[in-house]
Design a protein around this motif. Structure first.
Motif, PDB file in Angstrom:
ATOM      1  N   ALA A   8       0.826  -1.210   0.000  1.00 49.50           N
ATOM      2  CA  ALA A   8       0.000   0.000   0.000  1.00 49.50           C
ATOM      3  C   ALA A   8       0.860   1.260   0.000  1.00 49.50           C
ATOM      4  N   LEU A   9       1.864   1.302   0.859  1.00 50.19           N
ATOM      5  CA  LEU A   9       2.711   2.492   0.927  1.00 50.19           C
ATOM      6  C   LEU A   9       3.618   2.601  -0.305  1.00 50.19           C
ATOM      7  N   GLY A  10       4.152   1.474  -0.766  1.00 49.42           N
ATOM      8  CA  GLY A  10       5.043   1.507  -1.915  1.00 49.42           C
ATOM      9  C   GLY A  10       4.326   1.844  -3.203  1.00 49.42           C
ATOM     10  N   TYR A  36       8.757   3.453  -0.912  1.00 53.66           N
ATOM     11  CA  TYR A  36       9.058   2.028  -0.752  1.00 53.66           C
ATOM     12  C   TYR A  36      10.006   1.769   0.408  1.00 53.66           C
ATOM     13  N   GLY A  37      10.923   2.682   0.654  1.00 50.59           N
ATOM     14  CA  GLY A  37      11.799   2.511   1.811  1.00 50.59           C
ATOM     15  C   GLY A  37      11.006   2.507   3.111  1.00 50.59           C
ATOM     16  N   VAL A  40       8.741  -0.554   3.594  1.00 48.86           N
ATOM     17  CA  VAL A  40       9.373  -1.740   4.177  1.00 48.86           C
ATOM     18  C   VAL A  40       9.730  -1.495   5.640  1.00 48.86           C
ATOM     19  N   MET A  41      10.224  -0.311   5.950  1.00 53.84           N
ATOM     20  CA  MET A  41      10.670  -0.022   7.313  1.00 53.84           C
ATOM     21  C   MET A  41       9.525  -0.083   8.318  1.00 53.84           C
ATOM     22  N   ILE A  42       8.377   0.481   7.986  1.00 49.64           N
ATOM     23  CA  ILE A  42       7.281   0.566   8.955  1.00 49.64           C
ATOM     24  C   ILE A  42       6.744  -0.812   9.330  1.00 49.64           C
ATOM     25  N   LEU A 163      17.897   0.563   3.289  1.00 43.86           N
ATOM     26  CA  LEU A 163      18.436  -0.345   2.271  1.00 43.86           C
ATOM     27  C   LEU A 163      17.510  -0.416   1.072  1.00 43.86           C
ATOM     28  N   VAL A 164      16.206  -0.606   1.319  1.00 43.61           N
ATOM     29  CA  VAL A 164      15.251  -0.715   0.212  1.00 43.61           C
ATOM     30  C   VAL A 164      15.130   0.610  -0.536  1.00 43.61           C
ATOM     31  N   GLY A 165      15.059   1.720   0.187  1.00 44.47           N
ATOM     32  CA  GLY A 165      14.987   3.012  -0.479  1.00 44.47           C
ATOM     33  C   GLY A 165      16.188   3.270  -1.371  1.00 44.47           C
ATOM     34  N   THR A 166      17.367   2.878  -0.900  1.00 48.22           N
ATOM     35  CA  THR A 166      18.584   3.047  -1.697  1.00 48.22           C
ATOM     36  C   THR A 166      18.559   2.144  -2.919  1.00 48.22           C
TER      37      THR A 166
END
Length: 232
Positions: A8-10, A36-37, A40-42, A163-166
């Motif tokens: 949903a957020l990504g 997307y970062g 995944v983080m939340i 990591l995912v955002g990067t």
């Protein structure tokens, strides 16, 4: 729940950038990387201490192949992950429905559901997804199992978001990217089923790439990490 929130957020950030008439329409790629970062983080910080943060079927399979996760739990986890991704995508469609109706470019519509290779190359898509996924899974193990984070896994789960955002910023150009079979396949199924205006093809000829490449990358990354860092 974790996979639903991640999708949903990504994909919500993708919809905000690509769909016509949104407040964020035409924003740059960094908005998607942040979406997307954080996506995944939340959930990682919410459920990481409960389920091990299994929001990615490829990671679940890779851990099972390496003997680091019980095979008996793989199918239930995968079913939950794919179902969660579908619910997360439904939230995106519900929130952005008027903007889906305004958008006439089928690729922009599909891009809010699933990945597309920018040069229509399955080979490039596979290479891109494999490299990005390998870095993701190797990095995720390195972060969550590092002695530096053992007394504060919450910080480790926060680092996963960076990591995912990067990865999205660095390797997102060719494909999107997926890095996660559930994040791509479940929304693609919804794209095929929902009666959206101007939606065009669901591009099923490409659909195997963001499923197979992350799974193979996860198996390689987890086995390599285990052989290098967890011997004995």
């Amino acid at each position: 729940m974790g996979t639903a929130i991640m999708v949903a957020l990504g994909n919500g950030s993708v919809a905000n950038v690509d769909l016509k008439g949104t407040k964020g329409n035409g924003s740059d790629w960094m908005l998607i990387a942040v979406g997307y970062g954080a996506g995944v983080m939340i959930p990682a910080m919410m459920i990481g201490g409960i389920s091990g943060n299994h929001i990615n079927p490829a990671f679940t399979i890779g851990l099972a192949v390496a003997g680091m996760f019980p095979w008996a739990e793989v199918v239930p986890y995968l079913l939950a992950q794919f179902a969660g991704a579908m619910f997360g995508q439904l939230w995106v469609v519900a929130a952005y429905k008027p903007h889906y109706d305004l958008t006439t470019d089928p690729r922009h519509i599909l891009g809010t559901f699933s990945t597309i290779n920018a040069t229509s190359s399955k080979l490039n898509g596979f290479v891109n997804e494999f490299i990005g996924s390998f870095i993701l899974f190797f990095g995720a193990l390195g972060i969550t199992k590092a002695p530096f984070f053992q007394n504060n896994l919450g910080t480790a789960h926060m680092a996963l978001g960076f990591l995912v955002g990067t990865l999205v910023a660095s390797f997102g150009g060719p494909t999107g990217p997926a890095l996660n079979p559930a994040r791509d396949l479940s929304p693609r199924i919804l794209h095929a089923l929902l009666p959206l205006k101007h939606k065009g093809s669901s591009d099923w000829g490409y659909a195997w790439v963001p499923v197979v490449a992350p799974i193979l990358a996860a198996i390689c990354a987890v086995l390599l990490y285990k052989s290098v860092f967890l011997r004995g």
